[in-house]
Design a protein around this motif. Structure first.
Motif, PDB file in Angstrom:
ATOM      1  N   LEU A  65     -14.834   0.215 -46.316  1.00 63.96           N
ATOM      2  CA  LEU A  65     -14.614  -1.180 -45.976  1.00 63.96           C
ATOM      3  C   LEU A  65     -13.538  -1.789 -46.856  1.00 63.96           C
ATOM      4  N   ARG A  66     -12.906  -2.824 -46.353  1.00 70.61           N
ATOM      5  CA  ARG A  66     -11.992  -3.606 -47.184  1.00 70.61           C
ATOM      6  C   ARG A  66     -12.798  -4.612 -47.996  1.00 70.61           C
ATOM      7  N   ARG A  67     -12.198  -5.074 -49.086  1.00 70.38           N
ATOM      8  CA  ARG A  67     -12.888  -6.065 -49.923  1.00 70.38           C
ATOM      9  C   ARG A  67     -13.220  -7.322 -49.149  1.00 70.38           C
ATOM     10  N   GLU A  68     -12.279  -7.767 -48.305  1.00 68.88           N
ATOM     11  CA  GLU A  68     -12.529  -8.999 -47.549  1.00 68.88           C
ATOM     12  C   GLU A  68     -13.665  -8.822 -46.551  1.00 68.88           C
ATOM     13  N   GLU A  69     -13.895  -7.588 -46.101  1.00 69.71           N
ATOM     14  CA  GLU A  69     -15.011  -7.349 -45.176  1.00 69.71           C
ATOM     15  C   GLU A  69     -16.344  -7.427 -45.909  1.00 69.71           C
TER      16      GLU A  69
ATOM     17  N   ARG B 247     -27.570  -5.883 -49.281  1.00 67.34           N
ATOM     18  CA  ARG B 247     -27.688  -5.826 -47.820  1.00 67.34           C
ATOM     19  C   ARG B 247     -26.349  -5.436 -47.194  1.00 67.34           C
ATOM     20  N   ALA B 248     -25.266  -6.053 -47.652  1.00 64.38           N
ATOM     21  CA  ALA B 248     -23.948  -5.779 -47.072  1.00 64.38           C
ATOM     22  C   ALA B 248     -23.530  -4.330 -47.279  1.00 64.38           C
ATOM     23  N   LEU B 249     -23.858  -3.766 -48.442  1.00 62.64           N
ATOM     24  CA  LEU B 249     -23.444  -2.408 -48.778  1.00 62.64           C
ATOM     25  C   LEU B 249     -24.465  -1.355 -48.356  1.00 62.64           C
ATOM     26  N   ARG B 250     -25.497  -1.783 -47.649  1.00 64.31           N
ATOM     27  CA  ARG B 250     -26.520  -0.884 -47.106  1.00 64.31           C
ATOM     28  C   ARG B 250     -27.156  -0.028 -48.198  1.00 64.31           C
ATOM     29  N   LEU B 251     -27.541  -0.664 -49.296  1.00 67.55           N
ATOM     30  CA  LEU B 251     -28.124   0.071 -50.415  1.00 67.55           C
ATOM     31  C   LEU B 251     -29.576   0.443 -50.135  1.00 67.55           C
ATOM     32  N   THR B 252     -29.977   1.602 -50.632  1.00 67.50           N
ATOM     33  CA  THR B 252     -31.383   1.975 -50.598  1.00 67.50           C
ATOM     34  C   THR B 252     -32.142   1.131 -51.617  1.00 67.50           C
TER      35      THR B 252
ATOM     36  N   LEU C  71     -19.840  -0.857 -57.173  1.00 66.97           N
ATOM     37  CA  LEU C  71     -19.474  -1.601 -55.973  1.00 66.97           C
ATOM     38  C   LEU C  71     -18.353  -0.899 -55.206  1.00 66.97           C
ATOM     39  N   ARG C  72     -17.344  -0.415 -55.920  1.00 64.51           N
ATOM     40  CA  ARG C  72     -16.233   0.284 -55.257  1.00 64.51           C
ATOM     41  C   ARG C  72     -16.721   1.529 -54.523  1.00 64.51           C
ATOM     42  N   ARG C  73     -17.568   2.314 -55.184  1.00 65.34           N
ATOM     43  CA  ARG C  73     -18.046   3.559 -54.569  1.00 65.34           C
ATOM     44  C   ARG C  73     -18.917   3.271 -53.337  1.00 65.34           C
ATOM     45  N   CYS C  74     -19.740   2.241 -53.440  1.00 63.01           N
ATOM     46  CA  CYS C  74     -20.589   1.894 -52.294  1.00 63.01           C
ATOM     47  C   CYS C  74     -19.761   1.360 -51.136  1.00 63.01           C
TER      48      CYS C  74
ATOM     49  N   SER D 143     -18.054   2.737 -43.260  1.00 63.57           N
ATOM     50  CA  SER D 143     -17.026   2.447 -42.270  1.00 63.57           C
ATOM     51  C   SER D 143     -17.355   1.121 -41.602  1.00 63.57           C
ATOM     52  N   PRO D 144     -16.386   0.481 -40.946  1.00 63.14           N
ATOM     53  CA  PRO D 144     -16.694  -0.762 -40.236  1.00 63.14           C
ATOM     54  C   PRO D 144     -17.827  -0.598 -39.229  1.00 63.14           C
ATOM     55  N   ALA D 145     -17.868   0.539 -38.547  1.00 62.11           N
ATOM     56  CA  ALA D 145     -18.926   0.771 -37.556  1.00 62.11           C
ATOM     57  C   ALA D 145     -20.309   0.794 -38.201  1.00 62.11           C
ATOM     58  N   ASP D 146     -20.375   1.213 -39.464  1.00 65.34           N
ATOM     59  CA  ASP D 146     -21.666   1.266 -40.163  1.00 65.34           C
ATOM     60  C   ASP D 146     -22.285  -0.105 -40.344  1.00 65.34           C
ATOM     61  N   VAL D 147     -21.457  -1.139 -40.333  1.00 67.68           N
ATOM     62  CA  VAL D 147     -21.955  -2.500 -40.596  1.00 67.68           C
ATOM     63  C   VAL D 147     -21.716  -3.428 -39.408  1.00 67.68           C
ATOM     64  N   GLY D 148     -21.412  -2.843 -38.250  1.00 67.02           N
ATOM     65  CA  GLY D 148     -21.264  -3.644 -37.048  1.00 67.02           C
ATOM     66  C   GLY D 148     -19.947  -4.360 -36.897  1.00 67.02           C
ATOM     67  N   LEU D 149     -18.901  -3.905 -37.599  1.00 70.24           N
ATOM     68  CA  LEU D 149     -17.585  -4.517 -37.496  1.00 70.24           C
ATOM     69  C   LEU D 149     -16.662  -3.663 -36.633  1.00 70.24           C
ATOM     70  N   GLY D 150     -15.650  -4.305 -36.037  1.00 67.63           N
ATOM     71  CA  GLY D 150     -14.648  -3.570 -35.297  1.00 67.63           C
ATOM     72  C   GLY D 150     -13.746  -2.791 -36.232  1.00 67.63           C
ATOM     73  N   PRO D 151     -13.011  -1.799 -35.724  1.00 64.36           N
ATOM     74  CA  PRO D 151     -12.176  -0.960 -36.585  1.00 64.36           C
ATOM     75  C   PRO D 151     -11.007  -1.705 -37.215  1.00 64.36           C
ATOM     76  N   GLY D 152     -10.498  -2.756 -36.539  1.00 65.55           N
ATOM     77  CA  GLY D 152      -9.381  -3.515 -37.098  1.00 65.55           C
ATOM     78  C   GLY D 152      -8.101  -2.701 -37.135  1.00 65.55           C
ATOM     79  N   ALA D 153      -7.167  -3.128 -37.972  1.00 68.51           N
ATOM     80  CA  ALA D 153      -5.883  -2.435 -38.094  1.00 68.51           C
ATOM     81  C   ALA D 153      -6.069  -1.076 -38.784  1.00 68.51           C
ATOM     82  N   ARG D 154      -5.026  -0.257 -38.688  1.00 64.75           N
ATOM     83  CA  ARG D 154      -5.078   1.082 -39.287  1.00 64.75           C
ATOM     84  C   ARG D 154      -5.340   0.988 -40.790  1.00 64.75           C
ATOM     85  N   ARG D 155      -6.217   1.867 -41.276  1.00 66.72           N
ATOM     86  CA  ARG D 155      -6.640   1.822 -42.671  1.00 66.72           C
ATOM     87  C   ARG D 155      -5.973   2.936 -43.470  1.00 66.72           C
ATOM     88  N   ARG D 156      -5.447   2.565 -44.614  1.00 67.74           N
ATOM     89  CA  ARG D 156      -4.806   3.557 -45.478  1.00 67.74           C
ATOM     90  C   ARG D 156      -5.809   4.266 -46.367  1.00 67.74           C
ATOM     91  N   THR D 157      -6.926   3.597 -46.650  1.00 68.37           N
ATOM     92  CA  THR D 157      -7.950   4.184 -47.515  1.00 68.37           C
ATOM     93  C   THR D 157      -9.294   4.124 -46.793  1.00 68.37           C
TER      94      THR D 157
END
Length: 281
Positions: free
Chosen positions: A35-39, A72-77, A10-13, A18-32
């Motif tokens: 996606l964030r867990r909450e996303e 679906r959320a993690l766009r798995l094959t 789950l962590r690797r997936c 990126s947020p853009a990959d799943v239709g989300l806005g970029p949000g605040a600056r990301r340190r890592t």
């Protein structure tokens, strides 16, 4: 259930998206990266705490519905989705047509359609994914339990859904839904899910039962549809249906012709509707 391997997978997936990959806005600056867990939790309809515990190898065993939502959320094959099921000790769905797994490429197209309502459904009306504009137009399907996400069921049993269609168009919508379901059931008579939906609706709706007896058959195709939205008013939209025959899934896109009143109202829906979704989120 292999909690350690599940957490690592789950962590690797999550971090490869990126947020853009799943239709989300970029949000605040990301340190890592990723996606964030909450996303991820937001995309799957689970709590952040529940998802966090899965990544920390201390969560409960996810249900099959939850595994489908994660895939679906993690766009798995397809292969990655099967691996996810195996890690939890579940047999992956073998019937691709009714598994509910949407191909990552189809989800990528859906995510890019940010300014027009679009959704992915299977051939018997289960909504598998929708973009925010579709949620603003006809309701947020992710807020509904997995067994209550069928557009045909909603049309015949949910008055709020029915009110989105102008009264003079409702009969034609009903006939179209039933005729499409007839075609699906004939094509796959051994598929229990659409057969169960037919039995349920014949018992719950006299209108459905009468239309079913009429034995009309027609596969859903592109058309012009009208929606009576409670905020922006009447919308006349071009409904394009793009087929993915391998998975018996359809990408349905609603658009308005530029320069029309419906186009202006759809733009208003994009502003007002998405603000409402953000406020409720």
């Amino acid at each position: 259930m292999d909690r350690t391997q599940l957490a690592d997978f789950l962590r690797r997936c999550r971090t490869r998206l990126s947020p853009a990959d799943v239709g989300l806005g970029p949000g605040a600056r990301r340190r890592t990266p990723g996606l964030r867990r909450e996303e991820v939790a937001q995309l799957t309809g689970m709590s952040t705490d529940y998802y966090t515990r899965l990544e920390q190898a201390r969560g409960p065993r996810p249900s099959r519905q939850m595994l489908t939502a994660l895939a679906r959320a993690l766009r798995l094959t397809d292969d990655e989705r099967d691996h996810l099921f195996h890690l939890v000790g579940e047999e992956p769905p073998r019937d691709r047509s009714s598994s509910g797994h949407v191909r990552p490429g189809l989800l990528l197209v859906l995510d890019r359609l940010y300014d027009t309502p679009a959704m992915v459904v299977n051939d018997w009306g289960e909504v598998l994914a929708q973009n925010p504009m579709a949620a603003a137009l006809s309701g947020d399907i992710s807020a509904r339990p997995p067994g209550k996400r069928n557009m045909i069921r909603r049309y015949f049993t949910d008055p709020d859904m029915r009110r989105l269609v102008p009264p003079e168009d409702q009969e034609e919508h009903a006939r179209s839904h039933v005729a499409n379901l007839r075609a699906v059931l004939a094509a796959r008579p051994d598929d229990l899910a659409p057969a169960a939906l037919v039995a349920e609706l014949r018992a719950a709706s006299q209108e459905f039962a009468a239309l079913w007896e009429a034995h009309e058959v027609a596969v859903r195709r592109s058309a012009v549809k009208r929606f009576l939205h409670p905020v922006v008013g009447l919308l006349e939209l071009e409904c394009e249906v793009l087929l993915s025959s391998e998975h018996a899934q359809r990408l349905i896109v609603h658009s308005a012709r530029p320069g029309t009143e419906s186009y202006e109202r759809l733009e208003l829906l994009r502003v007002v509707g998405l603000q409402d979704l953000a406020a409720r989120g």
